[in-house]
Write a protein that holds these residues in place. Structure first.
Motif, short mmCIF file in Angstrom:
data_model
loop_
_atom_site.label_atom_id
_atom_site.label_comp_id
_atom_site.label_asym_id
_atom_site.label_seq_id
_atom_site.Cartn_x
_atom_site.Cartn_y
_atom_site.Cartn_z
N LEU A 47 0.83 -1.20 0.00
CA LEU A 47 0.00 0.00 0.00
C LEU A 47 0.87 1.26 0.00
CD1 LEU A 47 -2.88 1.18 0.18
CD2 LEU A 47 -2.60 1.14 2.65
N VAL A 48 1.92 1.26 0.78
CA VAL A 48 2.84 2.40 0.80
C VAL A 48 3.53 2.56 -0.56
CG1 VAL A 48 5.02 3.23 1.81
CG2 VAL A 48 3.17 2.46 3.29
N ALA A 49 3.91 1.47 -1.18
CA ALA A 49 4.52 1.54 -2.51
C ALA A 49 3.53 2.12 -3.51
CB ALA A 49 4.98 0.15 -2.95
N ALA A 50 2.27 1.71 -3.44
CA ALA A 50 1.25 2.26 -4.33
C ALA A 50 1.04 3.74 -4.06
CB ALA A 50 -0.06 1.49 -4.16
N LEU A 51 1.04 4.11 -2.78
CA LEU A 51 0.88 5.51 -2.42
C LEU A 51 2.07 6.34 -2.90
CD1 LEU A 51 -0.95 7.50 -0.93
CD2 LEU A 51 0.31 6.97 1.14
N GLY A 52 3.21 5.71 -3.02
CA GLY A 52 4.39 6.41 -3.52
C GLY A 52 4.42 6.56 -5.02
N PHE A 77 2.65 19.30 -5.18
CA PHE A 77 1.70 19.15 -4.08
C PHE A 77 1.24 17.71 -3.93
CE2 PHE A 77 1.28 23.80 -4.35
CZ PHE A 77 1.51 24.09 -3.02
N SER A 78 1.17 16.95 -5.03
CA SER A 78 0.84 15.53 -4.89
C SER A 78 1.97 14.81 -4.16
CB SER A 78 0.57 14.89 -6.24
OG SER A 78 1.76 14.64 -6.95
N TRP A 79 3.20 15.17 -4.47
CA TRP A 79 4.35 14.57 -3.80
C TRP A 79 4.33 14.93 -2.31
CZ3 TRP A 79 8.48 16.36 -1.00
CH2 TRP A 79 9.49 15.44 -0.75
N LEU A 84 3.53 13.31 3.28
CA LEU A 84 2.94 13.59 4.58
C LEU A 84 2.14 12.38 5.08
CD1 LEU A 84 2.43 15.70 6.80
CD2 LEU A 84 0.40 16.40 5.52
N VAL A 85 1.35 11.78 4.20
CA VAL A 85 0.57 10.60 4.58
C VAL A 85 1.49 9.43 4.94
CG1 VAL A 85 -1.05 8.87 3.71
CG2 VAL A 85 -1.47 11.28 3.27
N ALA A 89 1.74 7.67 8.57
CA ALA A 89 1.49 6.23 8.66
C ALA A 89 2.66 5.51 9.33
CB ALA A 89 1.23 5.64 7.28
N LEU A 90 3.88 5.87 8.97
CA LEU A 90 5.04 5.23 9.58
C LEU A 90 5.15 5.56 11.07
CD1 LEU A 90 7.71 5.65 6.76
CD2 LEU A 90 6.46 3.59 7.41
N LEU A 91 4.80 6.78 11.44
CA LEU A 91 4.82 7.13 12.86
C LEU A 91 3.77 6.35 13.64
CD1 LEU A 91 5.34 11.01 12.68
CD2 LEU A 91 6.98 9.28 13.45
N VAL A 92 2.60 6.16 13.05
CA VAL A 92 1.56 5.37 13.71
C VAL A 92 1.99 3.91 13.80
CG1 VAL A 92 -0.79 4.50 13.45
CG2 VAL A 92 -0.32 6.92 13.10
N LEU A 93 2.56 3.37 12.74
CA LEU A 93 2.97 1.96 12.72
C LEU A 93 4.15 1.68 13.64
CD1 LEU A 93 2.61 1.18 8.92
CD2 LEU A 93 1.16 0.34 10.78
N GLN A 94 4.90 2.70 13.97
CA GLN A 94 6.05 2.52 14.84
C GLN A 94 5.64 1.99 16.21
OE1 GLN A 94 8.15 6.17 15.37
NE2 GLN A 94 9.95 5.20 16.27
N GLY A 95 4.47 2.35 16.67
CA GLY A 95 4.03 1.92 17.99
C GLY A 95 3.26 0.62 18.01
#
Length: 135
Positions: A47-52, A77-79, A84-85, A89-95
């Motif tokens: 999902l992160v790869a797709a978002l990238g 702005f898309s970048w 930002l997303v 997401a990585l900060l949330v997944l860290q915990g």
């Protein structure tokens, strides 16, 4: 439909197919090696790869007919939005304890590299003139 639109639509379609395949294969392999936490990590990595990859391609499709400064703004702005997303997401997944980081990283890197390969291959096959013959 212009040659540029065909190029961008083809890149979006191929990237989506490749990333879906990576999600399925990565999820299955991660499930076999690390259980459900590995499968979740692999799917989030895809999902992160797709978002990238996909938002930039969509921004190019939307902006290619606009003046260069407007297109640059759309892409920038898309970048910025997708970064930002991803960071949030990585900060949330860290915990999250049950999140398998190795499966996430392997699938995310594989997906990003695969999307770059699709972009380069699609661009190399495109027949877009550099100059307008009518001018």
């Amino acid at each position: 439909m212009t040659a540029e639109e065909q190029l961008y639509r083809r890149a979006i379609r191929l990237t989506s197919i490749v990333l879906a395949a990576i999600a399925v294969v990565g999820g299955a392999v991660a499930w076999a090696l690390a259980g459900p936490a590995g499968a979740v990590g692999a799917l989030v990595g895809a999902l992160v790869a797709a978002l990238g990859a996909v938002p930039t391609q969509v921004a190019m499709l939307v902006g290619h007919r606009r003046p260069p400064q407007v297109m640059a703004g759309i892409v920038a702005f898309s970048w910025l939005g997708k970064m930002l997303v991803i960071v949030v997401a990585l900060l949330v997944l860290q915990g999250v304890e049950s999140f398998h980081r190795e499966a996430f990283a392997a699938t995310a890197v594989t997906g990003i590299v695969a999307s770059l390969v699709v972009d380069v291959a699609t661009l190399r096959k495109a027949r877009i003139p550099y100059a307008d013959p009518g001018t």
